[in-house]
Design a protein around this motif. Structure first.
Motif, PDB file in Angstrom:
ATOM      1  N   ARG A   1      30.108  29.988 -43.326  1.00  0.00           N
ATOM      2  CA  ARG A   1      29.292  30.902 -44.148  1.00  0.00           C
ATOM      3  C   ARG A   1      27.811  30.785 -43.831  1.00  0.00           C
ATOM      4  O   ARG A   1      27.036  31.673 -44.133  1.00  0.00           O
ATOM      5  N   LEU A   2      27.409  29.653 -43.271  1.00  0.00           N
ATOM      6  CA  LEU A   2      25.992  29.493 -42.917  1.00  0.00           C
ATOM      7  C   LEU A   2      25.697  30.026 -41.510  1.00  0.00           C
ATOM      8  O   LEU A   2      24.572  29.922 -41.029  1.00  0.00           O
TER       9      LEU A   2
ATOM     10  N   LYS B   1      22.441  26.084 -32.993  1.00  0.00           N
ATOM     11  CA  LYS B   1      22.239  27.466 -32.528  1.00  0.00           C
ATOM     12  C   LYS B   1      22.906  27.678 -31.165  1.00  0.00           C
ATOM     13  O   LYS B   1      23.623  28.649 -30.943  1.00  0.00           O
TER      14      LYS B   1
ATOM     15  N   SER C   1      21.198  33.299 -38.361  1.00  0.00           N
ATOM     16  CA  SER C   1      20.975  32.655 -39.663  1.00  0.00           C
ATOM     17  C   SER C   1      19.534  32.186 -39.806  1.00  0.00           C
ATOM     18  O   SER C   1      18.870  31.889 -38.805  1.00  0.00           O
TER      19      SER C   1
ATOM     20  N   GLU D   1      16.383  29.705 -40.371  1.00  0.00           N
ATOM     21  CA  GLU D   1      16.164  28.373 -39.767  1.00  0.00           C
ATOM     22  C   GLU D   1      16.616  27.237 -40.690  1.00  0.00           C
ATOM     23  O   GLU D   1      17.154  26.232 -40.236  1.00  0.00           O
ATOM     24  N   ASN D   2      16.372  27.388 -42.021  1.00  0.00           N
ATOM     25  CA  ASN D   2      16.743  26.269 -42.912  1.00  0.00           C
ATOM     26  C   ASN D   2      18.263  26.077 -42.990  1.00  0.00           C
ATOM     27  O   ASN D   2      18.739  24.987 -43.302  1.00  0.00           O
ATOM     28  N   TRP D   3      19.033  27.125 -42.687  1.00  0.00           N
ATOM     29  CA  TRP D   3      20.493  26.952 -42.643  1.00  0.00           C
ATOM     30  C   TRP D   3      20.875  26.121 -41.418  1.00  0.00           C
ATOM     31  O   TRP D   3      21.770  25.282 -41.484  1.00  0.00           O
ATOM     32  N   PHE D   4      20.190  26.374 -40.300  1.00  0.00           N
ATOM     33  CA  PHE D   4      20.461  25.544 -39.099  1.00  0.00           C
ATOM     34  C   PHE D   4      20.080  24.090 -39.375  1.00  0.00           C
ATOM     35  O   PHE D   4      20.717  23.162 -38.897  1.00  0.00           O
ATOM     36  N   LYS D   5      19.016  23.934 -40.172  1.00  0.00           N
ATOM     37  CA  LYS D   5      18.584  22.569 -40.500  1.00  0.00           C
ATOM     38  C   LYS D   5      19.671  21.848 -41.329  1.00  0.00           C
ATOM     39  O   LYS D   5      20.026  20.700 -41.056  1.00  0.00           O
ATOM     40  N   SER D   6      20.233  22.561 -42.329  1.00  0.00           N
ATOM     41  CA  SER D   6      21.303  21.966 -43.158  1.00  0.00           C
ATOM     42  C   SER D   6      22.521  21.630 -42.294  1.00  0.00           C
ATOM     43  O   SER D   6      23.127  20.560 -42.437  1.00  0.00           O
ATOM     44  N   LEU D   7      22.864  22.545 -41.389  1.00  0.00           N
ATOM     45  CA  LEU D   7      24.025  22.294 -40.509  1.00  0.00           C
ATOM     46  C   LEU D   7      23.744  21.109 -39.592  1.00  0.00           C
ATOM     47  O   LEU D   7      24.627  20.298 -39.312  1.00  0.00           O
TER      48      LEU D   7
ATOM     49  N   CYS E   1      25.602  33.316 -39.804  1.00  0.00           N
ATOM     50  CA  CYS E   1      25.682  34.775 -40.041  1.00  0.00           C
ATOM     51  C   CYS E   1      26.196  35.487 -38.790  1.00  0.00           C
ATOM     52  O   CYS E   1      25.935  35.051 -37.663  1.00  0.00           O
TER      53      CYS E   1
END
Ligand SMILES: C[S@@+](CC[C@H](N)C(=O)[O-])C[C@H]1O[C@@H](n2cnc3c(N)ncnc32)[C@H](O)[C@@H]1O
Length: 279
Positions: free
Chosen positions: A169-170, A197, A177, A179-185, A172
């Motif tokens: 889901r993070l 990425k 997505s 940048e902060n979603w990539f950070k969480s992942l 897209c």
């Protein structure tokens, strides 16, 4: 109270309990090794199987406390972040298992407690401990550095990885997505946001109006997420099992359930159990 996800909740618990029974068969031959059980997402002790709280299923904590043959764990440590659930779990297990002394319910965050577990096992007097770590979150609550802290101990880890329910889901599909979603992942997998990425987005073959190639999410991102988590587990443990695929009612994979260990036979046992359950 914790709610029932679907048939996959039962499959997950059954696979885990089958593994524990096989584990105890082996560990009964080594009575001098104390055994610990660490449950990082212990819940309230009961799982609600319908909305009106009438049908309740026993949670994993009670199932594990009931395992006594061919041997039992010597120490139980249950972590739960929600105070009401932690209090309820403590009340249930105190009533149901009054004779088990070394059982502790700790209200807190699993990440902190995994670091405390590693500090406990590093002590000279605890170096004989063998144990099981069970990590059963709903989402991406476990940071990679907490898993990394388990390196080098005599532990078997069972971990539920939310490949389809959270990771996917993070990522897209229509646009890249934030940048902060990539950070969480990145924190979850223990790699950089750019690595995420690169792994999940590839340049499209079609060029845009300005003749540039745009990044597109790969197909089968859920399988790729499982593969990446397995690679990461292999940097901490010598052996990682094939995962149990847990699917929702629409037959989409929501979680991959892995076992990781430093003992080859443990992985073989897990693979056998997973194989019969994945059918
Ligand atoms: C899937 S449920 C666990 C169910 C449990 N294994 C059982 O058999 O009943 C996940 C639990 O983790 C708790 N939780 C969420 N985040 C947490 C965290 N960071 N540390 C510890 N517990 C957490 C939730 O309150 C919830 O009770």
């Amino acid at each position: 109270m914790n709610s029932f996800g679907g048939k996959w909740t039962i499959d997950k618990i059954e696979v885990f309990i089958r593994y524990l029974k096989a584990y105890m068969q082996i560990l009964k031959k080594y009575p001098n090794w104390p055994l610990l059980y660490f449950d990082g997402f212990a819940g309230s002790g009961e799982i609600q199987t319908n909305e009106d709280e009438v049908n309740l299923m026993e949670g994993v904590a009670c199932r594990v406390l009931k395992l006594t043959e061919p041997r039992a764990f010597d120490l139980f440590y249950f972590v739960e972040k929600d105070l009401d659930k932690a209090s309820k779990l403590k009340a249930i297990i105190d009533i149901q298992f009054p004779n088990i002394q070394n059982k502790f319910v700790s209200w807190g965050d699993c990440n902190d407690k995994l670091l405390s577990l590693a500090a406990f096992l590093r002590k000279n007097e605890n170096r004989n401990y063998r144990g099981i770590v069970f990590i059963d979150p709903y989402g991406m609550q476990v940071n990679w550095e907490s898993i990394e802290a388990l390196k080098g101990f005599h532990l078997d880890l069972w971990i539920l990885v939310p490949t389809g329910s959270a990771v996917n889901r993070l990522l897209c599909r229509k646009k890249i997505s934030p940048e902060n979603w990539f950070k969480s992942l990145g924190l979850f997998f223990g790699v950089s946001p750019d690595d995420i990425k690169d792994r999940f987005y590839k340049p499209s073959k079609q060029l845009n109006l300005f003749e540039e190639s745009e990044l597109r999410k790969i197909d089968r991102a859920v399988d790729e997420a499982a593969m990446l988590y397995k690679e990461r587990l292999k940097t901490v443990f010598k052996y990682v099992s094939n995962p149990l695929e847990l699917r929702n009612s629409k037959n989409n994979i929501i979680f991959h359930f892995f076992m990781a260990s430093n003992v080859e036979v443990a992985m073989k046992i897990a693979n056998d159990i997973v194989k019969t359950s994945n059918r």
